[in-house]
Design an enzyme around this catalytic site. Sequence first.
Site, PDB file in Angstrom:
ATOM      1  N   CYS A 101       0.691  -1.208   0.051  1.00 13.30           N
ATOM      2  CA  CYS A 101       0.058   0.030   0.012  1.00 13.30           C
ATOM      3  C   CYS A 101       0.950   1.234   0.167  1.00 13.30           C
ATOM      4  O   CYS A 101       0.323   2.381  -0.306  1.00 13.30           O
ATOM      5  CB  CYS A 101      -0.889  -0.022   1.066  1.00 13.30           C
ATOM      6  N   HIS A 135      -3.745   7.071   1.320  1.00 12.18           N
ATOM      7  CA  HIS A 135      -3.802   5.715   0.888  1.00 12.18           C
ATOM      8  C   HIS A 135      -5.394   5.436   1.334  1.00 12.18           C
ATOM      9  O   HIS A 135      -5.584   5.788   2.737  1.00 12.18           O
ATOM     10  CB  HIS A 135      -2.991   4.696   1.532  1.00 12.18           C
ATOM     11  N   ASN A 170     -10.024  -0.693  -0.505  1.00 13.17           N
ATOM     12  CA  ASN A 170      -8.478  -0.457  -0.617  1.00 13.17           C
ATOM     13  C   ASN A 170      -8.199  -1.256  -1.920  1.00 13.17           C
ATOM     14  O   ASN A 170      -8.031  -2.670  -2.063  1.00 13.17           O
ATOM     15  CB  ASN A 170      -8.005  -0.957   0.670  1.00 13.17           C
TER      16      ASN A 170
END
Length: 335
Positions: free
Chosen positions: A119, A261, A291
Amino acid sequence: MEEKKFNQIGVSFKGSGSYVPDQILTNQKISKKVDTSDEWIKSRTGISERRISSLGDNVTDMGYKAALNAIEKANWDVNTIDLIVLATSTPHDLFGSAPSIQAKLGASNAVAFDLTAACSGFLFALITASQFLKGGNFKRAVVIGADQLSSFVDWNDRRSCILFGDGAGALAIEATNEFDNFIGFNMRTDGERGSFLNLPFKNDRDSIIDNIDFLRGGFSPIQMNGQEVYKFAVKEVPIILKKLLKETNYSSERVDWLVLHQANQRILDSVGDKLKIPREKILSNLEKYGNTSAGTIPLMIDEAIKNNKIKQNDIIATSGFGAGLSWGAALIKWG
């Protein structure tokens, strides 16, 4: 033959692009698979739906489409691209998917490679590419974040399967000797906490012949300690962003947009509160995509540009964080 060296000091941002698969998996549909509900998921994560790759989708194709979109926005000839960096933890080819993207684009003059940092990947790739440009050997680069996490989710684990989706985003960046819109960055890693978020090797033993054993390739589903990852993010991300703002002599009031993020809406809100950045400046598309790992930051930037939110000369504070554990921050001026 003497290697060409450009006289350049900075980086400018020339274009953005994105791609998401067509399949939409809503909270209501997930509720038919595992014991959960739309209200439970939204209240804890902010996610309503996510995109899932079809049988015809893969990271190479998603990354290619996002990159092509960014290149077209920049109005570049593909032959003028020097560098392609693909941030991904789910490559279509474990040896690297960036070369396949280079070939599909026809960017024969570009060197292309993958970078794996989950990520944090896109932010780390953007920082890496910017340093190549500032070094003077490359003029134009395409930085891509793309992940297909749906292939590595345990769809019977209600704690994790609600979180992840697939998607890609890309930025086209260019070296310049007139200014520097890549204002500053910081990067951190803490491998001691790496067990909180993993996509581990399976460790399936097999034998070649006689007493010669080996481990057969393959990976287990994503494993995550959600509580620890949450605590890590709400503590470390504000610290690294505050440090960066101080080092670059920027106040949080000068920040036009906070692009984090996209992991959890509560994380986004908590970081914004600690930085005293108002909610209307915190960009979020988590509700629609979940995500997407390395895809989240460029996907969010491209969407905000298309929606006329991010404009020329806007100041963007951004942070990626996740597996490793790794985290970083960058301060940029769009354009």
